[in-house]
Design a protein around this motif. Structure first.
Motif, PDB file in Angstrom:
ATOM      1  N   GLY A  40       0.816  -1.212   0.000  1.00  9.27           N
ATOM      2  CA  GLY A  40       0.000   0.000   0.000  1.00  9.27           C
ATOM      3  C   GLY A  40       0.848   1.260   0.000  1.00  9.27           C
ATOM      4  O   GLY A  40       1.921   1.305  -0.635  1.00  9.27           O
ATOM      5  N   ALA A  41       0.394   2.268   0.729  1.00  9.58           N
ATOM      6  CA  ALA A  41       1.083   3.568   0.761  1.00  9.58           C
ATOM      7  C   ALA A  41       2.535   3.442   1.218  1.00  9.58           C
ATOM      8  O   ALA A  41       3.388   4.243   0.843  1.00  9.58           O
ATOM      9  CB  ALA A  41       0.335   4.521   1.700  1.00  9.58           C
ATOM     10  N   SER A  42       2.789   2.416   2.039  1.00  8.56           N
ATOM     11  CA  SER A  42       4.125   2.304   2.644  1.00  8.56           C
ATOM     12  C   SER A  42       5.197   1.825   1.682  1.00  8.56           C
ATOM     13  O   SER A  42       6.384   1.912   1.999  1.00  8.56           O
ATOM     14  CB  SER A  42       4.061   1.351   3.843  1.00  8.56           C
ATOM     15  OG  SER A  42       3.074   1.776   4.749  1.00  8.56           O
ATOM     16  N   GLY A  43       4.797   1.319   0.522  1.00 10.05           N
ATOM     17  CA  GLY A  43       5.800   0.782  -0.401  1.00 10.05           C
ATOM     18  C   GLY A  43       6.383   1.825  -1.329  1.00 10.05           C
ATOM     19  O   GLY A  43       6.865   1.506  -2.413  1.00 10.05           O
ATOM     20  N   GLY A  44       6.394   3.072  -0.898  1.00  7.26           N
ATOM     21  CA  GLY A  44       6.800   4.169  -1.767  1.00  7.26           C
ATOM     22  C   GLY A  44       8.266   4.517  -1.693  1.00  7.26           C
ATOM     23  O   GLY A  44       9.119   3.692  -1.301  1.00  7.26           O
ATOM     24  N   ILE A  45       8.563   5.772  -2.062  1.00  7.93           N
ATOM     25  CA  ILE A  45       9.952   6.151  -2.312  1.00  7.93           C
ATOM     26  C   ILE A  45      10.380   7.452  -1.641  1.00  7.93           C
ATOM     27  O   ILE A  45      11.540   7.808  -1.708  1.00  7.93           O
ATOM     28  CB  ILE A  45      10.175   6.302  -3.841  1.00  7.93           C
ATOM     29  CG1 ILE A  45       9.084   7.192  -4.474  1.00  7.93           C
ATOM     30  CG2 ILE A  45      10.205   4.934  -4.503  1.00  7.93           C
ATOM     31  CD1 ILE A  45       9.217   7.381  -5.982  1.00  7.93           C
ATOM     32  N   VAL A  46       9.457   8.176  -0.975  1.00 11.75           N
ATOM     33  CA  VAL A  46       9.832   9.530  -0.512  1.00 11.75           C
ATOM     34  C   VAL A  46      10.547   9.472   0.854  1.00 11.75           C
ATOM     35  O   VAL A  46      11.741   9.715   0.941  1.00 11.75           O
ATOM     36  CB  VAL A  46       8.620  10.481  -0.480  1.00 11.75           C
ATOM     37  CG1 VAL A  46       9.091  11.894  -0.083  1.00 11.75           C
ATOM     38  CG2 VAL A  46       7.958  10.550  -1.857  1.00 11.75           C
ATOM     39  N   GLY A  47       9.830   9.221   1.927  1.00  8.99           N
ATOM     40  CA  GLY A  47      10.499   8.968   3.215  1.00  8.99           C
ATOM     41  C   GLY A  47      11.068  10.170   3.930  1.00  8.99           C
ATOM     42  O   GLY A  47      12.125  10.088   4.553  1.00  8.99           O
ATOM     43  N   LEU A 150      14.319   8.147   5.374  1.00  7.46           N
ATOM     44  CA  LEU A 150      14.512   6.712   5.183  1.00  7.46           C
ATOM     45  C   LEU A 150      13.931   6.345   3.830  1.00  7.46           C
ATOM     46  O   LEU A 150      13.299   7.172   3.182  1.00  7.46           O
ATOM     47  CB  LEU A 150      13.907   5.878   6.319  1.00  7.46           C
ATOM     48  CG  LEU A 150      12.456   6.053   6.749  1.00  7.46           C
ATOM     49  CD1 LEU A 150      11.475   5.768   5.657  1.00  7.46           C
ATOM     50  CD2 LEU A 150      12.144   5.152   7.933  1.00  7.46           C
ATOM     51  N   HIS A 151      14.164   5.112   3.427  1.00  6.02           N
ATOM     52  CA  HIS A 151      13.611   4.661   2.157  1.00  6.02           C
ATOM     53  C   HIS A 151      12.395   3.797   2.480  1.00  6.02           C
ATOM     54  O   HIS A 151      12.544   2.670   2.985  1.00  6.02           O
ATOM     55  CB  HIS A 151      14.648   3.861   1.379  1.00  6.02           C
ATOM     56  CG  HIS A 151      14.237   3.617  -0.036  1.00  6.02           C
ATOM     57  ND1 HIS A 151      13.141   2.847  -0.366  1.00  6.02           N
ATOM     58  CD2 HIS A 151      14.733   4.078  -1.205  1.00  6.02           C
ATOM     59  CE1 HIS A 151      12.996   2.826  -1.669  1.00  6.02           C
ATOM     60  NE2 HIS A 151      13.948   3.569  -2.214  1.00  6.02           N
ATOM     61  N   PRO A 152      11.169   4.297   2.219  1.00  3.90           N
ATOM     62  CA  PRO A 152       9.973   3.595   2.701  1.00  3.90           C
ATOM     63  C   PRO A 152       9.904   2.116   2.325  1.00  3.90           C
ATOM     64  O   PRO A 152       9.674   1.257   3.182  1.00  3.90           O
ATOM     65  CB  PRO A 152       8.831   4.385   2.054  1.00  3.90           C
ATOM     66  CG  PRO A 152       9.381   5.749   1.853  1.00  3.90           C
ATOM     67  CD  PRO A 152      10.832   5.544   1.533  1.00  3.90           C
ATOM     68  N   ARG A 153      10.121   1.829   1.061  1.00  3.41           N
ATOM     69  CA  ARG A 153       9.985   0.429   0.609  1.00  3.41           C
ATOM     70  C   ARG A 153      11.011  -0.454   1.319  1.00  3.41           C
ATOM     71  O   ARG A 153      10.714  -1.556   1.760  1.00  3.41           O
ATOM     72  CB  ARG A 153      10.210   0.403  -0.903  1.00  3.41           C
ATOM     73  CG  ARG A 153       9.823  -0.877  -1.584  1.00  3.41           C
ATOM     74  CD  ARG A 153       9.978  -0.719  -3.079  1.00  3.41           C
ATOM     75  NE  ARG A 153       9.091   0.300  -3.624  1.00  3.41           N
ATOM     76  CZ  ARG A 153       9.315   0.969  -4.764  1.00  3.41           C
ATOM     77  NH1 ARG A 153      10.407   0.735  -5.468  1.00  3.41           N
ATOM     78  NH2 ARG A 153       8.462   1.877  -5.194  1.00  3.41           N
ATOM     79  N   ARG A 154      12.218   0.076   1.446  1.00  4.96           N
ATOM     80  CA  ARG A 154      13.269  -0.718   2.100  1.00  4.96           C
ATOM     81  C   ARG A 154      13.043  -0.810   3.597  1.00  4.96           C
ATOM     82  O   ARG A 154      13.430  -1.784   4.234  1.00  4.96           O
ATOM     83  CB  ARG A 154      14.624  -0.099   1.811  1.00  4.96           C
ATOM     84  CG  ARG A 154      14.945  -0.254   0.361  1.00  4.96           C
ATOM     85  CD  ARG A 154      16.365   0.103   0.043  1.00  4.96           C
ATOM     86  NE  ARG A 154      16.492   0.044  -1.405  1.00  4.96           N
ATOM     87  CZ  ARG A 154      17.344   0.730  -2.113  1.00  4.96           C
ATOM     88  NH1 ARG A 154      18.193   1.521  -1.500  1.00  4.96           N
ATOM     89  NH2 ARG A 154      17.376   0.625  -3.414  1.00  4.96           N
TER      90      ARG A 154
END
Ligand code: FAD
Length: 344
Positions: A40-47, A150-154
């Motif tokens: 969901g929303a957490s698999g993104g890239i901004v962080g 941080l990197h959300p997906r990671r």
């Protein structure tokens, strides 16, 4: 015999982090998500983990400050236990100062930060110096040292690894066992709204993009409503749109291109950077606009952690702590404005 003390529904950042806090306290935990980790929303890239302005202090700002303060040790622990890298670093943030009035305001906030941030971080005003700084009409920028990235997906992946290392299960389907936490993001808000027959929250879509540009140790920028966030892997994220009306939750369109163009205007050094990814997700926004935490209004023995909206990652360590307190120890440290009742 019950094999699980806590079933968490939803493998986004709220579900994973609450599961982690419970597992750390010795609970047997299972995370269930039909779509997998970070879908969901957490698999993104901004962080961007960025604070509210240090003035007019309230429970939301205090909670967020505490959470940002907890973030360094929280993510270091996750990395150490599971071996994944969430890409966390407290690299600070620069924001342009528009004019003379804004300069007075910005300087006044330095004193607020000295008091409210308790010596943990600073807020200062300085001359805009190099090519990694937002365009500033006044020539001045604000620097704060509380903001982190941080990197959300990671980060989701790192939490999943740490949970697995602690013996937790992460599965696509399973029946409820033990106490149940619903951390199901915007779909969860929609479902609860439908069941209750009134709106308790909604999804707000966001689009973002990832560029190839190595500024890994540089501060993130916040300019013209835009987050420009350098990551540890030599990429820079640019976010985000804010769309209350949408038909395709994960589709990218011309609004993403407009976002990229604004980023290039704000920071010309990005003009020729290759676009590596365009991404969209839907933020869970509770009716109160604050996180929505506490007991489930309809199900005995069940709980809700939702409403991370635009700052879910920054709120995560503290959300996980108060939810584990409540679910495992019946200690209720949830601020009034964050309660489920504030949105239903
Ligand atoms: C473009 C964009 C940029 C953002 N930038 C930032 C930022 O810079 N900093 C920041 O702090 N935050 C940011 N956010 C916000 C942040 O991503 C969210 O607050 C956070 O991810 C919400 O986490 P969540 O776990 O509540 O929801 P989600 O990540 O959406 O997770 C919910 C999960 O529940 C699952 N699910 C749904 N229904 C069920 C069910 N019935 N059973 C089991 N599982 C189910 C879904 O598959 C999903 O995996 C941004 C969001 C977007 C979209």
């Amino acid at each position: 015999m019950t094999m699980v003390d806590v079933t968490v529904r939803g493998a986004g950042i709220f579900g994973l982090a609450c599961a982690w806090a419970c597992a750390k306290r010795g609970a047997r935990v299972r995370v269930v998500d039909p779509h997998g980790v970070g879908a969901g929303a957490s698999g993104g890239i901004v962080g961007a983990l960025a604070p509210h302005v240090p003035e007019n202090w309230n429970e939301k700002k205090a909670f967020q400050f505490e959470s940002l303060r907890m973030s360094g040790p929280f993510w270091a622990d996750v990395a150490e236990v599971g071996g994944g890298d969430p890409g966390y670093a407290r690299t600070g943030r620069l924001q342009p100062v528009a004019d003379a009035a804004a300069l007075v305001l910005a300087r006044g906030r330095a004193a607020g930060a000295a008091d409210l941030w308790q010596g943990f971080a600073d807020w200062s005003v300085e001359r805009s110096a190099d090519d990694w700084a937002p365009a500033s009409a006044s020539g001045w920028v604000i620097r704060d040292t509380l903001s982190a990235r941080l990197h959300p997906r990671r980060a989701c992946d790192a939490l999943a690894r740490a949970l697995t290392a602690k013996g937790a299960d992460i599965v696509r389907d399973a029946a409820d066992e033990g106490v149940v936490l619903w951390a199901t993001g915007w779909q969860g808000l929609e479902a609860l709204s439908e069941t209750l027959g009134r709106r308790v929250g909604n999804g707000v879509k966001g689009q973002a993009a990832l560029l190839r540009h190595d500024a890994r140790d540089a501060p993130q920028l916040f300019a013209d409503g835009l987050h420009i966030v350098p990551h540890a892997d030599g990429t820079v994220a640019v976010g985000s749109t804010s769309e209350r009306e949408f038909s395709d939750p994960t589709g990218v369109d011309a609004q993403c291109e407009a976002l990229l163009e604004r980023a290039r205007e704000a920071l010309p050094i990005l003009r020729d950077a290759e676009v590596l990814e365009r991404w969209a997700g839907v933020r869970p926004r509770a009716r109160s606009r604050a996180p929505m935490l506490g007991r489930h209004p309809l199900a005995e023995g069940a709980f809700i952690a939702n409403g991370g909206f635009k700052i879910g990652f920054g709120m995560t360590p503290k959300v996980a702590e108060v939810m584990a307190d409540l679910m495992l120890e019946e200690r209720d440290g949830i601020p009034e404005g964050f309660r489920v009742e504030a949105s239903i």
